[in-house]
Structures are given as structure tokens and as C-alpha cells.
Design a protein around this motif. Structure first.
Motif, mmCIF file in Angstrom:
data_model
loop_
_atom_site.group_PDB
_atom_site.id
_atom_site.type_symbol
_atom_site.label_atom_id
_atom_site.label_comp_id
_atom_site.label_asym_id
_atom_site.label_seq_id
_atom_site.Cartn_x
_atom_site.Cartn_y
_atom_site.Cartn_z
ATOM 1 N N PHE A 52 55.604 28.932 41.108
ATOM 2 C CA PHE A 52 54.904 29.730 40.100
ATOM 3 C C PHE A 52 54.052 28.821 39.212
ATOM 4 O O PHE A 52 52.892 29.132 38.919
ATOM 5 C CB PHE A 52 55.920 30.525 39.274
ATOM 6 C CG PHE A 52 55.311 31.421 38.240
ATOM 7 C CD1 PHE A 52 54.589 32.541 38.611
ATOM 8 C CD2 PHE A 52 55.462 31.155 36.891
ATOM 9 C CE1 PHE A 52 54.022 33.383 37.663
ATOM 10 C CE2 PHE A 52 54.909 31.978 35.937
ATOM 11 C CZ PHE A 52 54.188 33.096 36.320
ATOM 12 N N CYS A 53 54.606 27.683 38.800
ATOM 13 C CA CYS A 53 53.845 26.722 37.992
ATOM 14 C C CYS A 53 52.651 26.180 38.772
ATOM 15 O O CYS A 53 51.555 26.029 38.214
ATOM 16 C CB CYS A 53 54.744 25.574 37.544
ATOM 17 S SG CYS A 53 55.986 26.051 36.336
ATOM 18 N N ALA A 54 52.845 25.883 40.055
ATOM 19 C CA ALA A 54 51.737 25.402 40.885
ATOM 20 C C ALA A 54 50.650 26.467 41.008
ATOM 21 O O ALA A 54 49.455 26.151 40.979
ATOM 22 C CB ALA A 54 52.252 25.012 42.264
ATOM 23 N N HIS A 55 51.042 27.735 41.114
ATOM 24 C CA HIS A 55 50.072 28.832 41.177
ATOM 25 C C HIS A 55 49.264 28.899 39.877
ATOM 26 O O HIS A 55 48.046 29.082 39.903
ATOM 27 C CB HIS A 55 50.811 30.141 41.421
ATOM 28 C CG HIS A 55 49.926 31.293 41.766
ATOM 29 N ND1 HIS A 55 50.381 32.358 42.472
ATOM 30 C CD2 HIS A 55 48.629 31.572 41.503
ATOM 31 C CE1 HIS A 55 49.398 33.239 42.634
ATOM 32 N NE2 HIS A 55 48.335 32.777 42.040
ATOM 33 N N ILE A 56 49.928 28.723 38.759
ATOM 34 C CA ILE A 56 49.238 28.724 37.465
ATOM 35 C C ILE A 56 48.269 27.549 37.377
ATOM 36 O O ILE A 56 47.151 27.680 36.864
ATOM 37 C CB ILE A 56 50.258 28.702 36.311
ATOM 38 C CG1 ILE A 56 51.007 30.038 36.267
ATOM 39 C CG2 ILE A 56 49.578 28.433 34.978
ATOM 40 C CD1 ILE A 56 52.177 30.070 35.322
ATOM 41 N N ILE A 57 48.659 26.396 37.896
ATOM 42 C CA ILE A 57 47.782 25.219 37.889
ATOM 43 C C ILE A 57 46.554 25.467 38.762
ATOM 44 O O ILE A 57 45.429 25.130 38.380
ATOM 45 C CB ILE A 57 48.561 23.957 38.337
ATOM 46 C CG1 ILE A 57 49.582 23.587 37.267
ATOM 47 C CG2 ILE A 57 47.616 22.803 38.627
ATOM 48 C CD1 ILE A 57 50.593 22.546 37.696
ATOM 49 N N VAL A 58 46.757 26.063 39.933
ATOM 50 C CA VAL A 58 45.625 26.405 40.805
ATOM 51 C C VAL A 58 44.681 27.359 40.075
ATOM 52 O O VAL A 58 43.456 27.191 40.113
ATOM 53 C CB VAL A 58 46.115 27.017 42.141
ATOM 54 C CG1 VAL A 58 44.966 27.625 42.926
ATOM 55 C CG2 VAL A 58 46.823 25.967 42.969
ATOM 56 N N ASN A 59 45.243 28.356 39.392
ATOM 57 C CA ASN A 59 44.409 29.281 38.618
ATOM 58 C C ASN A 59 43.609 28.545 37.547
ATOM 59 O O ASN A 59 42.437 28.846 37.325
ATOM 60 C CB ASN A 59 45.266 30.372 37.975
ATOM 61 C CG ASN A 59 45.778 31.397 38.962
ATOM 62 O OD1 ASN A 59 45.321 31.467 40.097
ATOM 63 N ND2 ASN A 59 46.743 32.180 38.531
ATOM 64 N N ALA A 60 44.242 27.590 36.887
ATOM 65 C CA ALA A 60 43.549 26.835 35.838
ATOM 66 C C ALA A 60 42.431 25.978 36.416
ATOM 67 O O ALA A 60 41.347 25.884 35.844
ATOM 68 C CB ALA A 60 44.549 25.967 35.078
ATOM 69 N N VAL A 61 42.683 25.361 37.569
ATOM 70 C CA VAL A 61 41.672 24.518 38.204
ATOM 71 C C VAL A 61 40.446 25.345 38.588
ATOM 72 O O VAL A 61 39.306 24.926 38.404
ATOM 73 C CB VAL A 61 42.262 23.785 39.436
ATOM 74 C CG1 VAL A 61 41.173 23.167 40.286
ATOM 75 C CG2 VAL A 61 43.263 22.740 38.992
ATOM 76 N N TYR A 62 40.691 26.549 39.105
ATOM 77 C CA TYR A 62 39.584 27.398 39.535
ATOM 78 C C TYR A 62 39.082 28.320 38.434
ATOM 79 O O TYR A 62 38.167 29.108 38.655
ATOM 80 C CB TYR A 62 39.996 28.219 40.767
ATOM 81 C CG TYR A 62 39.987 27.378 42.018
ATOM 82 C CD1 TYR A 62 38.820 27.185 42.742
ATOM 83 C CD2 TYR A 62 41.141 26.752 42.468
ATOM 84 C CE1 TYR A 62 38.801 26.399 43.874
ATOM 85 C CE2 TYR A 62 41.135 25.966 43.607
ATOM 86 C CZ TYR A 62 39.958 25.795 44.301
ATOM 87 O OH TYR A 62 39.940 25.012 45.421
ATOM 88 N N GLY A 63 39.678 28.237 37.250
ATOM 89 C CA GLY A 63 39.214 29.033 36.116
ATOM 90 C C GLY A 63 39.432 30.525 36.285
ATOM 91 O O GLY A 63 38.620 31.337 35.834
ATOM 92 N N THR A 64 40.527 30.899 36.930
ATOM 93 C CA THR A 64 40.829 32.312 37.148
ATOM 94 C C THR A 64 42.230 32.623 36.642
ATOM 95 O O THR A 64 42.975 31.729 36.248
ATOM 96 C CB THR A 64 40.778 32.676 38.651
ATOM 97 O OG1 THR A 64 41.779 31.939 39.342
ATOM 98 C CG2 THR A 64 39.420 32.383 39.245
ATOM 99 N N GLY A 65 42.571 33.879 36.679
ATOM 100 C CA GLY A 65 43.926 34.327 36.391
ATOM 101 C C GLY A 65 44.504 34.899 37.668
ATOM 102 O O GLY A 65 43.961 34.708 38.760
ATOM 103 N N PHE A 66 45.593 35.598 37.535
ATOM 104 C CA PHE A 66 46.190 36.245 38.694
ATOM 105 C C PHE A 66 45.330 37.431 39.098
ATOM 106 O O PHE A 66 44.851 38.186 38.250
ATOM 107 C CB PHE A 66 47.613 36.715 38.385
ATOM 108 C CG PHE A 66 48.591 35.588 38.251
ATOM 109 C CD1 PHE A 66 49.147 35.006 39.366
ATOM 110 C CD2 PHE A 66 48.942 35.110 37.006
ATOM 111 C CE1 PHE A 66 50.047 33.964 39.253
ATOM 112 C CE2 PHE A 66 49.841 34.065 36.870
ATOM 113 C CZ PHE A 66 50.391 33.488 37.996
ATOM 114 N N SER A 67 45.116 37.601 40.389
ATOM 115 C CA SER A 67 44.328 38.737 40.866
ATOM 116 C C SER A 67 45.162 40.011 40.744
ATOM 117 O O SER A 67 46.380 39.964 40.558
ATOM 118 C CB SER A 67 43.911 38.527 42.326
ATOM 119 O OG SER A 67 45.031 38.647 43.181
#
Length: 145
Positions: A52-67
Motif C-alpha cells: 500500500f505504501c509503495a502504491h502511494i509512492i508510485v502515485n506521488a511519483v506520477y502526480g496522481t491519486g487512486f483511480s
């Protein structure tokens, strides 16, 4: 790169993270329930939390939130898991260890969700995600097409 490529890259990266770490976590949780060993399931819960933390980091890197789809999948999965857990406890099919594994899992998921909301949107923004202020017009579908 264009926006579409970034969206595809993000989707693939999120899938890879959940497939790699999340599946190991799920297997460890299931094994903990099967063997009735708390620490095995706790390791799986840690893997799910890390994913879950890695998913949040990926979202931060790509400047998005959860779809929308990710949110729907997460909430539906949580609801089904809670339903199965409650039914198992009520039917008497859960040992004390299983009960503690379930409480730890759901407690961790709830704390993780609330922590995400507070860090992403702040206290006021997190509250506004669930609260409709008086005086705001909320559109309700009429069913007429």
C-alpha cells in the motif's frame, strides 16, 4: 513522454507492485489462518502494508491519486473480507488466533486508510471527502433519460 504513456507506465508499475509484494502478503495471511500461527499472518499484513505504501509512492511519483477503479476494488475487497470474517466468527469457525489475525488485519487497513487521507488531504480535506455541507446542492439522479 506523453500523458497516455505515463498512465500506462503507472498502471503497469502499480500492477507489478501488487502482484509481487501483495500476492506474497496474501499468501502469508492465508497461511497464517491455515496454520493458526499469528506471526506468519502478521508478516503478510506487513507485506500488504508495504505494498500500500509503495502504491502511494508510485502515485506521488506520477502526480496522481487512486483511480476510481482502484478505490472501488479496495473498498469492495475490504467489505467482502469483513463480511467473511464476521460470518466466520459468528458461525464459530474461527479460533482465537484467527480472531486476532482478523482484528490486526482490519485495524491495520483502517489505520492505513485514515493515515493516507490525513496525509494526502489534511484533516479538513479528509473530512470534506465524506461530509456534505448544508446549503450545497447535491445532484440526485432522477432516473429520467
Amino acid at each position: 513522454m506523453n500523458e497516455r504513456d505515463d498512465a500506462v507506465d503507472r498502471s503497469l508499475l502499480v500492477f507489478a507492485v501488487w502482484a509481487a509484494i501483495g500476492s506474497i502478503g496474501l499468501m502469508l495471511i492465508i497461511e497464517g489462518f491455515q496454520q493458526d500461527v499469528y506471526w506468519i499472518a502478521l508478516t503478510g499484513i506487513g507485506c500488504i502494508s508495504a505494498t500500500f505504501c509503495a502504491h502511494i509512492i508510485v502515485n506521488a511519483v506520477y502526480g496522481t491519486g487512486f483511480s476510481t477503479g482502484e478505490t472501488a476494488l479496495g473498498l469492495t475487497s475490504f467489505g467482502v473480507l469483513v463480511l467473511v470474517f464476521v460470518m466466520s466468527v459468528l458461525a464459530g469457525g474461527a479460533s482465537a488466533t484467527d480472531f486476532y489475525i482478523g482484528l490486526t488485519l482490519f485495524g491495520t487497513l483502517i489505520v492505513g486508510f485514515l493515515t493516507y487521507l490525513l496525509t494526502r488531504h489534511g484533516l479538513r480535506g479528509a473530512f470534506s471527502k465524506f461530509h456534505v455541507a448544508v446549503g450545497h446542492d447535491v445532484s440526485v439522479p432522477t432516473g429520467k433519460g
